[in-house]
Design a protein around this motif. Structure first.
Motif, PDB file in Angstrom:
ATOM      1  N   GLY A 288     -50.126   0.098 -63.734  1.00 36.92           N
ATOM      2  CA  GLY A 288     -50.988  -0.101 -62.574  1.00 36.92           C
ATOM      3  C   GLY A 288     -50.354   0.328 -61.268  1.00 36.92           C
ATOM      4  O   GLY A 288     -50.994   0.278 -60.217  1.00 36.92           O
ATOM      5  N   GLY A 289     -49.093   0.730 -61.319  1.00 39.32           N
ATOM      6  CA  GLY A 289     -48.407   1.159 -60.106  1.00 39.32           C
ATOM      7  C   GLY A 289     -48.141   0.024 -59.134  1.00 39.32           C
ATOM      8  O   GLY A 289     -48.020   0.247 -57.933  1.00 39.32           O
ATOM      9  N   SER A 290     -48.049  -1.215 -59.645  1.00 41.52           N
ATOM     10  CA  SER A 290     -47.834  -2.377 -58.782  1.00 41.52           C
ATOM     11  C   SER A 290     -46.412  -2.888 -58.934  1.00 41.52           C
ATOM     12  O   SER A 290     -45.630  -2.408 -59.759  1.00 41.52           O
ATOM     13  N   SER A 291     -46.080  -3.898 -58.134  1.00 47.19           N
ATOM     14  CA  SER A 291     -44.741  -4.480 -58.172  1.00 47.19           C
ATOM     15  C   SER A 291     -44.508  -5.204 -59.491  1.00 47.19           C
ATOM     16  O   SER A 291     -45.392  -5.904 -59.997  1.00 47.19           O
ATOM     17  N   ARG A 292     -43.315  -5.050 -60.025  1.00 47.25           N
ATOM     18  CA  ARG A 292     -43.011  -5.611 -61.346  1.00 47.25           C
ATOM     19  C   ARG A 292     -42.908  -7.128 -61.343  1.00 47.25           C
ATOM     20  O   ARG A 292     -43.493  -7.799 -62.193  1.00 47.25           O
ATOM     21  N   TRP A 293     -42.178  -7.686 -60.385  1.00 50.17           N
ATOM     22  CA  TRP A 293     -41.842  -9.109 -60.467  1.00 50.17           C
ATOM     23  C   TRP A 293     -43.035 -10.040 -60.328  1.00 50.17           C
ATOM     24  O   TRP A 293     -43.106 -11.040 -61.070  1.00 50.17           O
ATOM     25  N   PRO A 294     -43.969  -9.796 -59.425  1.00 47.24           N
ATOM     26  CA  PRO A 294     -45.146 -10.683 -59.390  1.00 47.24           C
ATOM     27  C   PRO A 294     -45.915 -10.687 -60.704  1.00 47.24           C
ATOM     28  O   PRO A 294     -46.347 -11.747 -61.171  1.00 47.24           O
ATOM     29  N   ALA A 295     -46.061  -9.504 -61.320  1.00 48.32           N
ATOM     30  CA  ALA A 295     -46.786  -9.415 -62.596  1.00 48.32           C
ATOM     31  C   ALA A 295     -46.045 -10.160 -63.688  1.00 48.32           C
ATOM     32  O   ALA A 295     -46.646 -10.908 -64.471  1.00 48.32           O
ATOM     33  N   VAL A 296     -44.728  -9.968 -63.755  1.00 46.94           N
ATOM     34  CA  VAL A 296     -43.930 -10.635 -64.788  1.00 46.94           C
ATOM     35  C   VAL A 296     -43.940 -12.146 -64.569  1.00 46.94           C
ATOM     36  O   VAL A 296     -44.080 -12.931 -65.525  1.00 46.94           O
ATOM     37  N   THR A 297     -43.811 -12.570 -63.329  1.00 46.38           N
ATOM     38  CA  THR A 297     -43.790 -14.006 -63.026  1.00 46.38           C
ATOM     39  C   THR A 297     -45.098 -14.675 -63.435  1.00 46.38           C
ATOM     40  O   THR A 297     -45.097 -15.753 -64.054  1.00 46.38           O
TER      41      THR A 297
END
Length: 239
Positions: A205-214
């Protein structure tokens, strides 16, 4: 005109890549659903009993039921979308047969809305209409490729496979491990797997990794904690 033509040729690969990325993203999300659903189920049952049989039965039932549910939901959704697209394509073909001049003027207006001058818009619309009026209209007006409509059976199979691939991880982990460590190890394995799917979905999705993983790891952990608590209560109550 040469720039416009080359731009059109360049748009097609980008559209195909976008479609493949959407399919891949859907597969990752399907696998994530399988991981969370079956992990919560087997952890809850394992908290209630140390017997391997009930855990395997519950996990297998959850895997099969989830895969069927995902496949059916995807089949119905894609079938509805496909029926709508076919109806729109038929309507557009009929309008081109009955009102070709009005459809040409509509095509010109759409190219003007995209920033072309009226003169250039007329030239582009007339040349595209002469080449393939139907393809020209459905491309700019509907954004549909008549030769690449989504197959509902393919979508259903892909959804089921993605769910099963994710669900097998917690099921095998908790069934193959000894009773003394299976819940803790399965919990850890599931969180690692969820972190991986979160990373992949963020990358796609081309988004930030950490918010998605969290988000995804927190949600999965919460699901397992809740079902573990329910299983413990059920085990104590002798249900």
């Amino acid at each position: 005109m040469s720039d416009l033509t080359s731009g059109g040729h360049e748009a097609e690969p980008h559209r195909n890549i976008g479609g493949r990325l959407n399919w891949l993203r859907a597969g990752v999300l399907g696998a994530n659903d399988g991981i969370v659903s079956v992990a919560g189920l087997v952890v809850g049952v394992a908290a209630a009993t140390v017997e391997r049989g009930p855990v395997l039965t519950a996990g297998t039932a959850g895997l099969v039921a989830g895969a069927v549910s995902m496949a059916l939901g995807e089949y119905v959704s894609v079938s509805t979308q496909r029926d709508t697209e076919i109806a729109l394509l038929s309507k557009e073909r009929r309008e081109l047969d009955e009102e070709p001049e009005q459809e040409l003027a509509e095509l010109v207006a759409m190219y003007e809305d995209k920033g072309l001058s009226p003169e250039t818009a007329w030239i582009v619309a007339e040349e595209l209409t002469a080449h393939d009026s139907f393809a020209a209209h459905v491309d700019i007006e509907l954004g549909i490729d008549p030769d690449a409509l989504t197959n509902p059976w393919q979508a259903a199979a892909s959804s089921a496979i993605a769910f099963v691939s994710g669900a097998l991880l917690p099921l095998l982990a908790i069934v193959l491990l000894p009773a003394s460590s299976r819940i803790a190890v399965t919990f850890a394995v599931v969180l690692v797997a969820l972190a991986a799917t979160g990373t992949i979905s963020a990358w796609l999705g081309g988004s930030s990794r950490w918010p998605a993983v969290t988000r995804i790891v927190t949600g999965g952990a919460l699901a397992m904690i809740v079902t573990y608590g329910v299983g413990q209560l059920a085990g104590v109550a002798g249900i």
